[in-house]
Design a protein around this motif. Structure first.
Motif, short mmCIF file in Angstrom:
data_model
loop_
_atom_site.label_atom_id
_atom_site.label_comp_id
_atom_site.label_asym_id
_atom_site.label_seq_id
_atom_site.Cartn_x
_atom_site.Cartn_y
_atom_site.Cartn_z
N MET A 1 46.07 49.30 44.47
CA MET A 1 46.14 48.17 43.56
C MET A 1 44.73 47.84 43.06
SD MET A 1 49.17 47.13 43.17
CE MET A 1 50.71 47.56 43.87
N PRO A 2 44.64 47.35 41.85
CA PRO A 2 43.32 47.11 41.27
C PRO A 2 42.68 45.82 41.79
CG PRO A 2 45.01 46.46 39.74
CD PRO A 2 45.71 47.06 40.92
N PHE A 3 41.44 45.94 42.11
CA PHE A 3 40.64 44.78 42.47
C PHE A 3 39.31 44.90 41.75
CE2 PHE A 3 43.58 44.95 46.00
CZ PHE A 3 43.88 43.61 46.22
N ASP A 4 38.70 43.77 41.48
CA ASP A 4 37.35 43.75 40.94
C ASP A 4 36.40 43.49 42.10
OD1 ASP A 4 38.18 44.11 38.31
OD2 ASP A 4 38.40 41.96 37.98
N THR A 5 35.22 44.06 42.02
CA THR A 5 34.20 43.80 43.03
C THR A 5 33.17 42.86 42.42
OG1 THR A 5 34.51 45.98 44.00
CG2 THR A 5 32.47 44.85 44.53
N LEU A 6 32.96 41.74 43.10
CA LEU A 6 32.00 40.75 42.62
C LEU A 6 30.67 40.93 43.34
CD1 LEU A 6 34.21 37.53 42.61
CD2 LEU A 6 33.79 39.13 40.75
N ASP A 7 29.60 40.80 42.58
CA ASP A 7 28.26 40.85 43.14
C ASP A 7 27.36 40.00 42.27
OD1 ASP A 7 26.02 41.43 44.60
OD2 ASP A 7 25.79 43.46 43.85
N SER A 8 27.44 38.70 42.47
CA SER A 8 26.70 37.79 41.62
C SER A 8 26.73 36.38 42.22
CB SER A 8 27.33 37.77 40.23
OG SER A 8 26.53 37.06 39.33
N LEU A 9 26.05 35.47 41.53
CA LEU A 9 26.12 34.06 41.91
C LEU A 9 27.32 33.42 41.23
CD1 LEU A 9 22.45 32.76 41.63
CD2 LEU A 9 23.81 33.07 43.70
N PHE A 10 28.00 32.57 41.98
CA PHE A 10 29.12 31.81 41.47
C PHE A 10 28.99 30.38 41.96
CE2 PHE A 10 30.52 36.13 41.27
CZ PHE A 10 31.25 36.19 40.10
N TYR A 11 29.79 29.50 41.39
CA TYR A 11 29.70 28.08 41.72
C TYR A 11 31.07 27.53 42.00
CZ TYR A 11 25.11 28.94 39.94
OH TYR A 11 23.87 29.47 39.78
N GLN A 12 31.10 26.63 42.96
CA GLN A 12 32.34 25.97 43.33
C GLN A 12 32.01 24.51 43.59
OE1 GLN A 12 34.00 26.81 47.25
NE2 GLN A 12 36.02 26.95 46.32
N ARG A 81 43.18 36.67 35.54
CA ARG A 81 43.01 36.64 34.08
C ARG A 81 43.23 38.02 33.47
NH1 ARG A 81 37.09 34.74 33.98
NH2 ARG A 81 37.17 36.41 35.50
N ASN A 82 43.30 39.06 34.30
CA ASN A 82 43.45 40.43 33.83
C ASN A 82 44.94 40.79 33.79
OD1 ASN A 82 43.73 43.35 33.94
ND2 ASN A 82 41.52 43.42 34.27
N ALA A 83 45.47 40.92 32.57
CA ALA A 83 46.91 41.17 32.41
C ALA A 83 47.36 42.47 33.07
CB ALA A 83 47.28 41.16 30.94
N THR A 84 46.52 43.50 33.02
CA THR A 84 46.87 44.79 33.63
C THR A 84 46.98 44.65 35.14
OG1 THR A 84 45.76 45.96 31.86
CG2 THR A 84 46.17 47.20 33.89
N HIS A 85 46.02 43.97 35.76
CA HIS A 85 46.08 43.76 37.21
C HIS A 85 47.32 42.96 37.59
CE1 HIS A 85 41.46 44.33 37.83
NE2 HIS A 85 42.02 45.33 37.19
N CYS A 86 47.61 41.92 36.81
CA CYS A 86 48.79 41.10 37.10
C CYS A 86 50.06 41.94 37.01
CB CYS A 86 48.86 39.91 36.16
SG CYS A 86 47.64 38.63 36.52
N ALA A 87 50.15 42.81 36.00
CA ALA A 87 51.33 43.65 35.84
C ALA A 87 51.50 44.58 37.04
CB ALA A 87 51.23 44.46 34.55
N ASP A 88 50.38 45.11 37.54
CA ASP A 88 50.44 45.99 38.72
C ASP A 88 50.99 45.27 39.94
OD1 ASP A 88 49.41 48.06 37.22
OD2 ASP A 88 47.36 47.84 37.97
N TRP A 89 50.78 43.97 40.01
CA TRP A 89 51.26 43.16 41.14
C TRP A 89 52.58 42.46 40.83
CZ3 TRP A 89 49.32 42.29 46.08
CH2 TRP A 89 48.13 42.96 46.38
N GLY A 90 53.10 42.64 39.61
CA GLY A 90 54.33 41.96 39.23
C GLY A 90 54.13 40.47 39.01
N LEU A 91 52.92 40.08 38.59
CA LEU A 91 52.61 38.67 38.36
C LEU A 91 52.58 38.37 36.88
CD1 LEU A 91 49.62 38.43 40.85
CD2 LEU A 91 51.96 37.67 41.25
N GLU A 92 52.90 37.15 36.53
CA GLU A 92 52.83 36.70 35.15
C GLU A 92 51.45 36.10 34.91
OE1 GLU A 92 54.10 36.53 31.50
OE2 GLU A 92 55.44 37.19 33.09
N PRO A 93 50.58 36.74 34.10
CA PRO A 93 49.20 36.28 33.95
C PRO A 93 49.09 34.84 33.47
CG PRO A 93 49.66 38.07 32.41
CD PRO A 93 50.86 37.91 33.28
#
Length: 99
Positions: A1-12, A81-93
């Motif tokens: 299944m597709p995953f993105d790899t994050l390597d950056s600063l983020f904020y929460q 947010r990635n429609a292709t990834h959501c489709a692979d998981w059967g999710l509605e983006p």
């Protein structure tokens, strides 16, 4: 299944009294994708996006909040947010954007 790899600063944005434990699950398990014990991380690349993301949920009576800077390195995520990834998981983006 597709995953993105994050390597950056983020904020929460979290309640100030939880700033040392920003990655802990929320106290309210009913928040969007936190239900059923699923690990979920809400982050934004720039701080102002984090402010914008929570704006609809902030009330005048809420406790003070702080912006936490998080360095995510090699973190595997499913970007809803990635429609292709959501489709692979059967999710509605579009459901990821529903309040």
């Amino acid at each position: 299944m597709p995953f993105d790899t994050l390597d950056s600063l983020f904020y929460q944005i979290v309640p100030a009294d939880r700033s040392t434990d920003a990655l802990a699950p929320p106290l309210n398990p009913e928040i969007r994708f936190y239900h059923s014990g699923k690990p979920t991380l809400y982050v934004s690349p720039p701080p102002d996006w984090a402010c914008h993301a929570i704006a609809p949920y902030v009330r005048d009576t809420d406790p003070p909040r702080v912006i936490c800077e998080l360095r995510l390195t090699g973190t595997q995520v499913l970007d809803l947010r990635n429609a292709t990834h959501c489709a692979d998981w059967g999710l509605e983006p579009g459901l990821a954007a529903v309040r």
